[in-house]
Scaffold this motif. Structure first.
Motif, PDB file in Angstrom:
ATOM      1  N   MET A   1       3.193  -5.137  -4.423  1.00 15.35           N
ATOM      2  CA  MET A   1       3.210  -3.818  -3.800  1.00 15.35           C
ATOM      3  C   MET A   1       3.852  -2.838  -4.776  1.00 15.35           C
ATOM      4  SD  MET A   1       3.997  -4.660   0.219  1.00 15.35           S
ATOM      5  CE  MET A   1       3.513  -3.005   0.751  1.00 15.35           C
TER       6      MET A   1
ATOM      7  N   CYS B   1       5.408  -5.145   5.703  1.00 23.19           N
ATOM      8  CA  CYS B   1       5.631  -5.762   4.391  1.00 23.19           C
ATOM      9  C   CYS B   1       5.866  -7.250   4.618  1.00 23.19           C
ATOM     10  CB  CYS B   1       6.824  -5.129   3.682  1.00 23.19           C
ATOM     11  SG  CYS B   1       7.157  -5.817   2.043  1.00 23.19           S
TER      12      CYS B   1
ATOM     13  N   PHE C   1      11.256  -4.916  -0.703  1.00 28.26           N
ATOM     14  CA  PHE C   1      10.362  -4.339   0.302  1.00 28.26           C
ATOM     15  C   PHE C   1       9.781  -2.997  -0.141  1.00 28.26           C
ATOM     16  CE2 PHE C   1      10.806  -6.434   4.646  1.00 28.26           C
ATOM     17  CZ  PHE C   1      11.090  -7.662   4.108  1.00 28.26           C
TER      18      PHE C   1
ATOM     19  N   CYS D   1       6.591   0.137   1.362  1.00 30.77           N
ATOM     20  CA  CYS D   1       5.620   0.542   2.376  1.00 30.77           C
ATOM     21  C   CYS D   1       4.343   1.088   1.735  1.00 30.77           C
ATOM     22  CB  CYS D   1       6.224   1.587   3.322  1.00 30.77           C
ATOM     23  SG  CYS D   1       6.845   3.065   2.504  1.00 30.77           S
TER      24      CYS D   1
ATOM     25  N   ARG E   1       1.108   0.282  -1.359  1.00 27.20           N
ATOM     26  CA  ARG E   1       0.428  -0.544  -2.352  1.00 27.20           C
ATOM     27  C   ARG E   1      -0.479   0.369  -3.174  1.00 27.20           C
ATOM     28  NH1 ARG E   1      -4.963  -1.387  -1.195  1.00 27.20           N
ATOM     29  NH2 ARG E   1      -5.068  -3.033  -2.755  1.00 27.20           N
TER      30      ARG E   1
END
Length: 498
Positions: free
Chosen positions: A295, A346, A357, A359, A361
């Motif tokens: 990510m 995630c 972590f 939020c 990509r």
């Protein structure tokens, strides 16, 4: 898509260069029948040359190479999985790099190191056959292809040595002129980079005086005339000089007039070979962006939209996230919705650290992830533009540098306001574009960008040691970098971005 490919792409039958005894360097015995076959006649030489660019591309985009670990080590991408040394290279606080031959992810440096030397060995042999033995190589129609093959081989020399010098602290410099009967000592990365650029200069000289077009399978999807090869070579030389500094002091001391000279003759097109998922494919672009894998680090998200936190602190972070923008909004980079995708969940494990972590990509590669036969950019034209702007800035030609920035992707794709002819604004814009526009393209771009700005997290290795397996075979003393191993600011970061 093919499954993860646990094999190495070799350029010839001759195999790997083997390092043995007392820091010496041995190459394959010329009496070996495979060696003799691979370099016995002009058609063999052309066959070897045809794979040089592909072999470099493949190892720099390989899953079992350093691309993914450098990406997360730069806090550009994020992934909590142990694959390809990603978790080990992104621990917070940073840990010492395990350089033992028994390390479970040792392959990521061994594979890269050995394969680049294999490419270098092939290029050296081709050049030796042409320059020393006078071999002439002709096409089926009788036209002379000798200079074309020589140009590609010099470029391969520069690419292999250069990408060793960008990643490792030192290496053995070997060209067609090296006397391999003598004991060789490893040279520091600056000398490796200088030699790589000198090799590329020879490619540039040929491309500037000869006319040719590479066979279309050598770089699929791009008609590689001598002019386009020339541009590629110039951009590579500029990249090596700009990206090799290990800290800001070294960066300030770069020969920026030389960088500008190369960049002014660099890419006017995106160097993005078309993948076929057989011989050409990129596992770096795949596993950095495939759903459920890598990510985008929150550092990058925050750069595009400062409303988002630059670090994921704890479980409560989900509750403080702002509503993501989906259209142009003043002060927010448009690419946060054109190139990146907001994710409401995630899948990383909490026990491995909330700092992993995110939020968001990266979705700019999604077409490739669906067809596996799209162009895979490793050098954008915009990267060359940034090199020009950077070199001009360091020469205090701020008006010209700002003009390049304001005509480029910052404004055109990002929708951000133009910068003034101010060194701080220009430097910040270049840093932003390398982290956002060039995101997940060529190997290590974000890492090298952070490194030369003293922004890698404290304790991050600034370069990697010669792989432990090679140290063992070579009877060299074990060493490594990271955390507190090596010299602060020269071997591991003493800076940071937060």
């Amino acid at each position: 898509m093919k499954t993860i490919k646990y094999f190495m792409i070799f350029t010839t039958f001759i195999g790997l260069i083997i390092f043995t005894s007392c820091e010496s360097l041995d190459v394959k015995n010329e009496n070996d029948p495979d060696f003799a076959t691979a370099f016995s006649n002009p058609s063999d030489i052309k066959g070897v040359a045809s794979s040089l660019i592909n072999s470099w591309f493949m190892i720099t985009q390989e899953y079992d190479g350093p691309a993914l670990m450098l990406w997360v080590g730069a806090d550009a991408g994020t992934c909590s999985y142990g694959n390809a040394a990603m978790r080990d290279f992104s621990y917070e606080p940073r840990i010492t790099w395990d350089n033992t031959a028994s390390y479970g992810n040792a392959i990521v440096t061994e594979n890269y190191y050995k394969t680049l030397y294999s490419i270098l060995s092939s290029a050296n042999e081709i050049i030796g056959k042409i320059k020393k033995d006078g071999m002439v190589i002709t096409a089926s129609d009788g036209s002379d292809e000798t200079q074309m093959i020589l140009a590609v081989s010099y470029l391969a020399q520069g690419l292999s040595l250069g990408y060793i010098g960008l990643v490792f602290d030192k290496a053995f410099i070997v060209t067609e002129s090296t006397d391999l009967s003598q004991t060789l000592q490893p040279s520091p990365y600056k000398e490796v980079i200088d030699t790589a650029v000198a090799c590329i200069d020879k490619c540039i000289a040929i491309c500037s005086s000869k006319t040719f077009t590479l066979p279309d399978t050598w770089v699929p999807g791009i008609i590689m005339t001598q002019d386009k090869l020339n541009q590629l070579a110039n951009t590579v030389a500029s990249v090596l000089l700009s990206y090799s500094p290990r800290n800001k002091t070294e960066n300030d001391a770069v020969n920026w007039s030389k960088v500008l000279s190369y960049a002014e003759n660099g890419l006017t097109y995106d160097f993005a070979p078309v993948m076929d998922d057989i011989v050409w494919y990129t596992l770096y672009h795949t596993y950095a962006n495939l759903s459920g894998w890598g990510m985008t680090d929150m550092r990058i998200v925050n750069m595009m939209d400062s409303r988002f936190p630059s670090r994921w602190e704890d479980a409560n972070t989900w509750n403080i996230l702002p509503t993501p923008v989906t259209s142009h909004t003043e002060g927010i980079d448009d690419r946060i919705f054109t190139d990146f995708q907001y994710m409401s969940t995630c899948g990383f494990k909490v026990e491995r650290g909330y700092y992993h972590f995110s939020c968001y990509r990266f979705k700019r590669r999604d077409l490739y992830l669906s067809t596996w036969i799209e162009p895979a950019p490793v050098f954008y034209k915009s990267e060359n533009d940034l090199l020009k702007a950077e070199a001009l800035m360091h020469q205090s030609k701020l008006d010209l540098a700002a003009e390049i920035i304001n005509q480029g992707t910052r404004v055109v794709r990002g929708g951000l306001p133009p910068v003034a002819a101010n060194a701080d604004q220009i430097e910040s814009a270049i840093f932003h574009e390398r982290n956002v526009e060039l995101f997940c393209s060529g190997l290590g771009i974000e890492f090298f960008t952070m490194r030369k700005a003293d922004k890698l997290q404290y304790g991050t290795p600034l370069h990697l040691p010669i792989p432990g397996q090679q140290l063992d075979v070579n009877l060299m003393e074990y060493y490594t970098f990271g955390k507190d191993q090596g010299v602060a600011g020269q071997d591991y970061s003493k800076g940071g971005w937060f």
